[in-house]
Design a protein around this motif. Structure first.
Motif, short mmCIF file in Angstrom:
data_model
loop_
_atom_site.label_atom_id
_atom_site.label_comp_id
_atom_site.label_asym_id
_atom_site.label_seq_id
_atom_site.Cartn_x
_atom_site.Cartn_y
_atom_site.Cartn_z
N MET A 1 -25.10 -45.88 4.67
CA MET A 1 -25.08 -44.46 4.39
C MET A 1 -23.79 -43.84 4.91
N SER A 2 -23.38 -42.73 4.31
CA SER A 2 -22.10 -42.13 4.67
C SER A 2 -22.14 -41.55 6.08
N ASP A 3 -21.02 -41.70 6.79
CA ASP A 3 -20.90 -41.15 8.13
C ASP A 3 -20.07 -39.88 8.08
N GLU A 4 -20.36 -38.98 9.03
CA GLU A 4 -19.55 -37.76 9.14
C GLU A 4 -18.37 -38.06 10.06
N LEU A 5 -17.17 -37.81 9.58
CA LEU A 5 -15.96 -38.08 10.34
C LEU A 5 -15.18 -36.79 10.51
N LYS A 6 -14.76 -36.53 11.72
CA LYS A 6 -14.08 -35.27 12.01
C LYS A 6 -12.57 -35.42 11.87
N ILE A 7 -11.97 -34.50 11.13
CA ILE A 7 -10.52 -34.52 10.90
C ILE A 7 -9.97 -33.11 11.04
N SER A 8 -8.86 -33.00 11.73
CA SER A 8 -8.18 -31.70 11.85
C SER A 8 -7.29 -31.50 10.62
N ALA A 9 -7.37 -30.32 10.03
CA ALA A 9 -6.59 -30.02 8.82
C ALA A 9 -5.79 -28.74 9.02
N GLU A 10 -4.67 -28.67 8.30
CA GLU A 10 -3.84 -27.47 8.35
C GLU A 10 -3.78 -26.83 6.98
N LYS A 11 -3.82 -25.51 6.95
CA LYS A 11 -3.65 -24.82 5.67
C LYS A 11 -2.18 -24.92 5.27
N ARG A 12 -1.95 -25.03 3.97
CA ARG A 12 -0.55 -25.10 3.49
C ARG A 12 -0.29 -23.99 2.49
N THR A 13 0.93 -23.54 2.50
CA THR A 13 1.31 -22.43 1.62
C THR A 13 2.33 -22.86 0.58
N GLU A 14 2.87 -24.07 0.74
CA GLU A 14 3.82 -24.60 -0.24
C GLU A 14 3.10 -25.47 -1.25
N PHE A 15 3.46 -25.33 -2.51
CA PHE A 15 2.79 -26.09 -3.56
C PHE A 15 3.83 -26.74 -4.47
N GLY A 16 3.34 -27.59 -5.37
CA GLY A 16 4.25 -28.27 -6.30
C GLY A 16 4.59 -29.67 -5.83
N LYS A 17 5.28 -30.40 -6.72
CA LYS A 17 5.59 -31.81 -6.44
C LYS A 17 6.52 -31.97 -5.24
N GLY A 18 7.50 -31.07 -5.14
CA GLY A 18 8.44 -31.17 -4.03
C GLY A 18 7.76 -30.97 -2.69
N ALA A 19 6.87 -29.98 -2.62
CA ALA A 19 6.14 -29.72 -1.38
C ALA A 19 5.24 -30.89 -1.04
N ALA A 20 4.59 -31.47 -2.07
CA ALA A 20 3.70 -32.62 -1.84
C ALA A 20 4.49 -33.80 -1.29
N ARG A 21 5.71 -34.02 -1.82
CA ARG A 21 6.54 -35.13 -1.32
C ARG A 21 6.91 -34.91 0.15
N ARG A 22 7.22 -33.67 0.51
CA ARG A 22 7.59 -33.37 1.90
C ARG A 22 6.39 -33.61 2.83
N ILE A 23 5.21 -33.25 2.37
CA ILE A 23 4.00 -33.46 3.18
C ILE A 23 3.79 -34.96 3.40
N ARG A 24 3.95 -35.76 2.34
CA ARG A 24 3.74 -37.20 2.46
C ARG A 24 4.80 -37.84 3.37
N ARG A 25 6.03 -37.34 3.28
CA ARG A 25 7.08 -37.88 4.16
C ARG A 25 6.77 -37.63 5.63
#
Length: 217
Positions: free
Chosen positions: A1-25
Protein backbone atom coordinates in the motif's frame (compact mmCIF):
# COMPACT_ATOMS: atom_id res chain seq x y z
CA UNK A 1 0.00 0.00 0.00
CA UNK A 2 1.13 3.57 -0.64
CA UNK A 3 3.13 5.33 2.05
CA UNK A 4 2.88 8.99 2.96
CA UNK A 5 6.22 10.72 2.38
CA UNK A 6 6.96 14.24 3.54
CA UNK A 7 8.66 16.64 1.13
CA UNK A 8 9.39 20.34 1.45
CA UNK A 9 8.30 22.33 -1.61
CA UNK A 10 8.80 25.90 -2.76
CA UNK A 11 6.36 28.00 -4.73
CA UNK A 12 7.75 29.19 -8.06
CA UNK A 13 6.89 32.27 -10.03
CA UNK A 14 8.94 31.59 -13.17
CA UNK A 15 7.38 29.49 -15.91
CA UNK A 16 8.27 28.18 -19.36
CA UNK A 17 10.95 25.88 -20.70
CA UNK A 18 13.84 28.12 -19.72
CA UNK A 19 12.66 28.38 -16.11
CA UNK A 20 12.13 24.60 -15.97
CA UNK A 21 15.70 24.01 -17.21
CA UNK A 22 17.08 26.34 -14.53
CA UNK A 23 15.11 24.49 -11.84
CA UNK A 24 16.46 21.12 -13.03
CA UNK A 25 20.03 22.46 -13.13
CA UNK A 26 19.60 23.33 -9.44
CA UNK A 27 18.72 19.64 -8.80
CA UNK A 28 15.05 20.43 -8.33
CA UNK A 29 11.90 19.19 -10.07
CA UNK A 30 9.16 21.44 -11.51
CA UNK A 31 5.69 20.41 -10.33
CA UNK A 32 2.11 21.61 -10.23
CA UNK A 33 -0.39 20.99 -7.42
CA UNK A 34 -4.13 21.16 -8.08
CA UNK A 35 -7.49 19.67 -7.11
CA UNK A 36 -10.47 20.15 -4.78
CA UNK A 37 -11.43 23.39 -6.50
CA UNK A 38 -8.17 25.16 -5.71
CA UNK A 39 -6.14 27.18 -8.20
CA UNK A 40 -3.07 25.34 -9.50
CA UNK A 41 0.07 26.02 -7.47
CA UNK A 42 3.39 25.79 -9.31
CA UNK A 43 6.15 24.28 -7.19
CA UNK A 44 9.75 23.16 -7.24
CA UNK A 45 10.60 19.97 -5.35
CA UNK A 46 13.99 18.73 -4.08
CA UNK A 47 15.35 16.41 -6.78
CA UNK A 48 16.85 13.59 -4.70
CA UNK A 49 13.96 13.35 -2.21
CA UNK A 50 11.42 13.43 -5.04
CA UNK A 51 13.23 10.69 -6.96
CA UNK A 52 13.20 8.45 -3.86
CA UNK A 53 9.55 9.23 -3.12
CA UNK A 54 8.41 8.45 -6.66
CA UNK A 55 10.16 5.09 -7.06
CA UNK A 56 6.69 3.52 -6.96
CA UNK A 57 3.63 4.55 -8.93
CA UNK A 58 0.70 6.28 -7.21
CA UNK A 59 2.93 7.66 -4.44
CA UNK A 60 1.14 9.81 -1.85
CA UNK A 61 3.17 12.76 -0.58
CA UNK A 62 2.74 15.14 2.33
CA UNK A 63 3.89 18.44 0.86
CA UNK A 64 5.13 21.19 3.14
CA UNK A 65 4.57 24.26 0.99
CA UNK A 66 6.12 27.11 2.92
CA UNK A 67 4.57 25.99 6.20
CA UNK A 68 1.25 24.78 4.78
CA UNK A 69 0.75 21.03 4.43
CA UNK A 70 -1.10 19.27 1.60
CA UNK A 71 -1.68 15.56 1.02
CA UNK A 72 -1.12 14.88 -2.67
CA UNK A 73 -1.17 11.95 -5.08
CA UNK A 74 1.48 11.83 -7.84
CA UNK A 75 -0.88 11.60 -10.81
CA UNK A 76 1.55 12.06 -13.71
CA UNK A 77 5.34 11.73 -13.59
CA UNK A 78 7.23 12.75 -16.73
CA UNK A 79 10.72 11.31 -17.10
CA UNK A 80 13.52 11.84 -19.58
CA UNK A 81 13.23 8.89 -22.01
CA UNK A 82 16.99 8.25 -22.00
CA UNK A 83 18.43 9.32 -18.66
CA UNK A 84 15.17 8.66 -16.74
CA UNK A 85 15.48 11.69 -14.45
CA UNK A 86 12.17 13.31 -13.46
CA UNK A 87 11.26 16.26 -15.67
CA UNK A 88 7.88 17.26 -14.20
CA UNK A 89 5.25 16.02 -11.73
CA UNK A 90 1.49 16.60 -11.63
CA UNK A 91 0.18 16.34 -8.06
CA UNK A 92 -3.50 16.07 -7.10
CA UNK A 93 -4.69 17.17 -3.66
CA UNK A 94 -6.43 14.32 -1.81
CA UNK A 95 -8.03 13.89 1.61
CA UNK A 96 -7.60 11.02 4.04
CA UNK A 97 -10.41 8.54 3.47
CA UNK A 98 -11.12 9.92 0.00
CA UNK A 99 -11.35 7.34 -2.78
CA UNK A 100 -9.48 7.80 -6.06
CA UNK A 101 -9.31 5.88 -9.32
CA UNK A 102 -5.78 4.84 -10.29
CA UNK A 103 -4.00 2.33 -12.55
CA UNK A 104 -2.13 -0.39 -10.64
CA UNK A 105 0.45 -2.74 -12.20
CA UNK A 106 -0.54 -6.39 -12.67
CA UNK A 107 2.14 -8.74 -11.30
CA UNK A 108 2.11 -12.37 -12.46
CA UNK A 109 3.64 -15.06 -10.25
CA UNK A 110 4.00 -18.83 -10.51
CA UNK A 111 4.53 -21.21 -13.41
CA UNK A 112 1.67 -22.36 -15.65
CA UNK A 113 1.43 -25.99 -16.82
CA UNK A 114 4.08 -27.40 -19.16
CA UNK A 115 3.96 -26.37 -22.83
CA UNK A 116 1.74 -23.35 -22.23
CA UNK A 117 2.14 -19.67 -23.03
CA UNK A 118 0.96 -16.99 -20.56
CA UNK A 119 -0.25 -13.79 -22.23
CA UNK A 120 -0.85 -10.74 -20.01
CA UNK A 121 -3.64 -8.87 -21.78
CA UNK A 122 -3.81 -6.06 -19.19
CA UNK A 123 -0.51 -4.92 -17.66
CA UNK A 124 -2.35 -2.37 -15.50
CA UNK A 125 -5.70 -2.55 -13.76
CA UNK A 126 -7.92 0.44 -13.09
CA UNK A 127 -9.14 0.31 -9.48
CA UNK A 128 -10.79 2.53 -6.90
CA UNK A 129 -9.11 2.77 -3.51
CA UNK A 130 -8.58 5.13 -0.61
CA UNK A 131 -5.86 7.62 -1.52
CA UNK A 132 -3.75 6.52 1.45
CA UNK A 133 -4.35 2.81 0.85
CA UNK A 134 -3.46 2.25 -2.83
CA UNK A 135 -1.87 -1.17 -3.55
CA UNK A 136 1.50 -1.12 -5.30
CA UNK A 137 0.61 -4.14 -7.45
CA UNK A 138 -2.26 -6.55 -8.06
CA UNK A 139 -0.82 -10.09 -7.90
CA UNK A 140 -2.17 -12.88 -10.11
CA UNK A 141 -1.05 -16.50 -9.66
CA UNK A 142 -0.89 -18.76 -12.74
CA UNK A 143 0.66 -21.68 -10.87
CA UNK A 144 -0.22 -24.96 -12.62
CA UNK A 145 -2.93 -23.46 -14.83
CA UNK A 146 -3.66 -25.34 -18.05
CA UNK A 147 -3.98 -24.10 -21.63
CA UNK A 148 -7.41 -22.62 -22.25
CA UNK A 149 -7.57 -20.90 -18.86
CA UNK A 150 -8.64 -17.25 -18.91
CA UNK A 151 -8.63 -14.90 -15.93
CA UNK A 152 -10.89 -11.85 -16.02
CA UNK A 153 -10.71 -8.73 -13.87
CA UNK A 154 -13.68 -9.89 -11.82
CA UNK A 155 -11.86 -13.10 -10.85
CA UNK A 156 -8.90 -11.30 -9.29
CA UNK A 157 -8.49 -11.18 -5.53
CA UNK A 158 -8.24 -7.51 -4.62
CA UNK A 159 -6.96 -6.12 -1.32
CA UNK A 160 -9.56 -5.08 1.23
CA UNK A 161 -11.11 -1.71 0.44
CA UNK A 162 -10.09 -1.88 -3.24
CA UNK A 163 -12.69 -2.30 -6.00
CA UNK A 164 -12.60 -2.56 -9.79
CA UNK A 165 -13.02 0.56 -11.90
CA UNK A 166 -13.27 -1.40 -15.18
CA UNK A 167 -15.58 -4.06 -16.63
CA UNK A 168 -15.36 -7.24 -14.56
CA UNK A 169 -15.34 -9.25 -17.82
CA UNK A 170 -12.15 -7.56 -19.08
CA UNK A 171 -9.57 -10.24 -19.92
CA UNK A 172 -6.39 -9.97 -17.84
CA UNK A 173 -4.59 -13.30 -18.37
CA UNK A 174 -4.92 -15.72 -21.29
CA UNK A 175 -3.15 -19.09 -21.18
CA UNK A 176 -2.73 -20.90 -24.49
CA UNK A 177 -0.96 -23.97 -25.80
CA UNK A 178 2.66 -23.27 -26.62
CA UNK A 179 3.56 -23.75 -30.28
CA UNK A 180 6.57 -25.98 -30.95
CA UNK A 181 9.38 -24.88 -33.27
CA UNK A 182 8.45 -27.63 -35.76
CA UNK A 183 4.83 -26.45 -35.82
CA UNK A 184 5.95 -22.86 -36.34
CA UNK A 185 8.15 -23.89 -39.27
CA UNK A 186 5.29 -25.90 -40.79
CA UNK A 187 2.94 -22.92 -40.37
CA UNK A 188 5.47 -20.63 -42.02
CA UNK A 189 6.01 -23.04 -44.91
CA UNK A 190 2.26 -23.33 -45.46
CA UNK A 191 1.83 -19.55 -45.42
CA UNK A 192 4.67 -19.12 -47.90
CA UNK A 193 3.18 -21.80 -50.17
CA UNK A 194 -0.21 -20.04 -50.12
CA UNK A 195 1.51 -16.77 -50.99
CA UNK A 196 3.38 -18.42 -53.85
CA UNK A 197 6.79 -17.96 -52.29
CA UNK A 198 9.22 -20.65 -53.37
CA UNK A 199 12.15 -21.53 -51.22
CA UNK A 200 15.49 -21.93 -53.01
CA UNK A 201 16.74 -25.48 -52.99
CA UNK A 202 19.99 -25.82 -51.08
CA UNK A 203 22.91 -26.03 -53.43
CA UNK A 204 24.59 -29.42 -53.63
CA UNK A 205 28.21 -29.34 -52.57
CA UNK A 206 30.54 -29.02 -55.54
CA UNK A 207 32.29 -32.25 -56.47
CA UNK A 208 35.99 -32.21 -56.03
CA UNK A 209 37.88 -32.69 -59.31
CA UNK A 210 39.27 -36.18 -59.71
CA UNK A 211 43.00 -36.37 -59.27
CA UNK A 212 44.89 -37.03 -62.49
CA UNK A 213 46.34 -40.51 -62.60
CA UNK A 214 50.09 -40.42 -62.35
CA UNK A 215 51.98 -42.07 -65.22
CA UNK A 216 55.32 -43.62 -64.81
CA UNK A 217 57.83 -43.33 -67.62
Amino acid sequence: MSDELKISAEKRTEFGKGAARRIRRADKVPAVLYGHGTDPVHLSLPGHDTMLALRHTNAVLTLDVEGEEHLALAKDVQRDPVRRFIEHVDLVIVRKGEKVVVDVTVHVEGEAAMETFVSVELTELSVEAEATNIPEVITVSVEGLEAGTQITAGQLELPQGVSLAIDAEALVINITQAVSEAALEAELAEAEAEAGIEQDEPEAPAEEPAEAESTEE
